[in-house]
Design a protein around this motif. Structure first.
Motif, short mmCIF file in Angstrom:
data_model
loop_
_atom_site.label_atom_id
_atom_site.label_comp_id
_atom_site.label_asym_id
_atom_site.label_seq_id
_atom_site.Cartn_x
_atom_site.Cartn_y
_atom_site.Cartn_z
N THR A 195 21.97 3.17 29.13
CA THR A 195 20.96 3.80 28.61
C THR A 195 20.03 3.93 29.86
O THR A 195 20.09 3.30 31.09
CB THR A 195 20.09 2.69 27.69
N PHE A 204 16.45 6.15 31.85
CA PHE A 204 15.08 6.39 31.46
C PHE A 204 14.45 7.57 32.68
O PHE A 204 15.50 7.38 33.82
CB PHE A 204 13.85 5.29 31.62
N THR A 205 13.52 8.22 32.60
CA THR A 205 13.30 9.17 33.77
C THR A 205 12.08 8.49 34.55
O THR A 205 11.14 8.39 33.99
CB THR A 205 12.86 10.51 33.11
N ARG A 215 16.88 10.61 36.56
CA ARG A 215 17.36 9.59 35.60
C ARG A 215 17.84 8.32 36.23
O ARG A 215 18.63 8.47 37.12
CB ARG A 215 18.51 10.47 34.65
N PRO A 234 7.86 7.09 29.46
CA PRO A 234 8.09 7.58 28.01
C PRO A 234 9.15 7.56 27.30
O PRO A 234 9.20 7.22 26.09
CB PRO A 234 7.02 8.96 27.81
N ASP A 235 10.09 7.68 28.28
CA ASP A 235 11.50 7.72 27.41
C ASP A 235 12.31 6.59 27.68
O ASP A 235 13.71 6.45 27.44
CB ASP A 235 12.32 9.00 27.94
N PRO A 274 14.42 3.46 26.84
CA PRO A 274 15.32 3.27 25.72
C PRO A 274 15.04 1.92 25.18
O PRO A 274 15.79 0.81 25.82
CB PRO A 274 16.51 3.45 26.18
#
Length: 195
Positions: free
Chosen positions: A63, A65-66, A72, A169-170, A172
């Motif tokens: 998984t 995130f940025t 990423r 914010p992204d 997981p």
């Protein structure tokens, strides 16, 4: 690789629910050995046994995130890096709290004692440190209740202050992924005849 991490997380989650755990008869304090092979941000192996922090859930490998530079990154690798750093810096002692014999998994709590500085003599729980810094999460049971309630409080603080991985914010959330997978496993397959 993500499927393997998710399967391991699902297995550990169901084991942590209590049914398959056996109290260890030979509970003792021990250091994380230098020969440990780190597997995830909440586990390592040594001598054919997997040691997993009780009540802690790391980000799942595979998984992502940025980060703040727009790149990423693998969330599981970020959790893993923090676990290794904290173990090497704090040199905690671990206690084998419960065992899942069929999978050769020992669930442990690990505690370090500060030997110098302003916090000399204070104790640091490794699970709390990982969760409060935002690099791990409070593990949840299949019903959504926390495995170890104090860790949920540490997670709420990390989330509200946007500590560690919560800054992105992204992010997981591994618990959301695991619980969603558990719900999907319990649903009848599409087009299945009604009972």
């Amino acid at each position: 690789m993500r499927g393997t991490s998710l399967a391991a997380a699902l297995t550990a989650l169901s084991l942590a629910d209590g049914a398959a755990l056996a109290q260890s008869a030979s509970s003792r304090w021990f250091p994380v050995p230098d020969t440990a092979v780190y597997q995830t941000g909440d586990s390592w192996s040594d001598g054919g046994t997997t040691f997993r922090l009780y009540g802690v859930q790391s980000c799942l490998r595979g998984t992502s995130f940025t980060n703040t530079h727009g790149v990423r990154r693998d969330c599981g690798e970020a959790s893993l890096a923090m676990l290794i750093a904290l173990i090497r810096d704090l040199r905690p002692q671990c206690y084998d709290a419960a065992e899942a014999r069929q999978t050769r998994t020992m669930f442990v709590f690990c505690v370090a004692t500060r030997m110098e500085g302003a916090g000399k003599g204070s104790r640091i729980d490794l699970g709390t440190a990982l969760i409060a810094t935002g690099f791990a999460f409070a593990a949840l049971k299949p019903d959504g209740a926390p495995v170890h309630a104090p860790y949920l409080e540490a997670q709420a603080l990390a989330r509200s202050t946007r500590a560690g991985l919560w800054a992105f914010p992204d992010l997981p959330d591994p618990n959301a992924i695991i619980l969603r997978a558990l719900r999907q496993e319990s649903l009848p397959p599409p087009n299945a005849p009604a009972p």
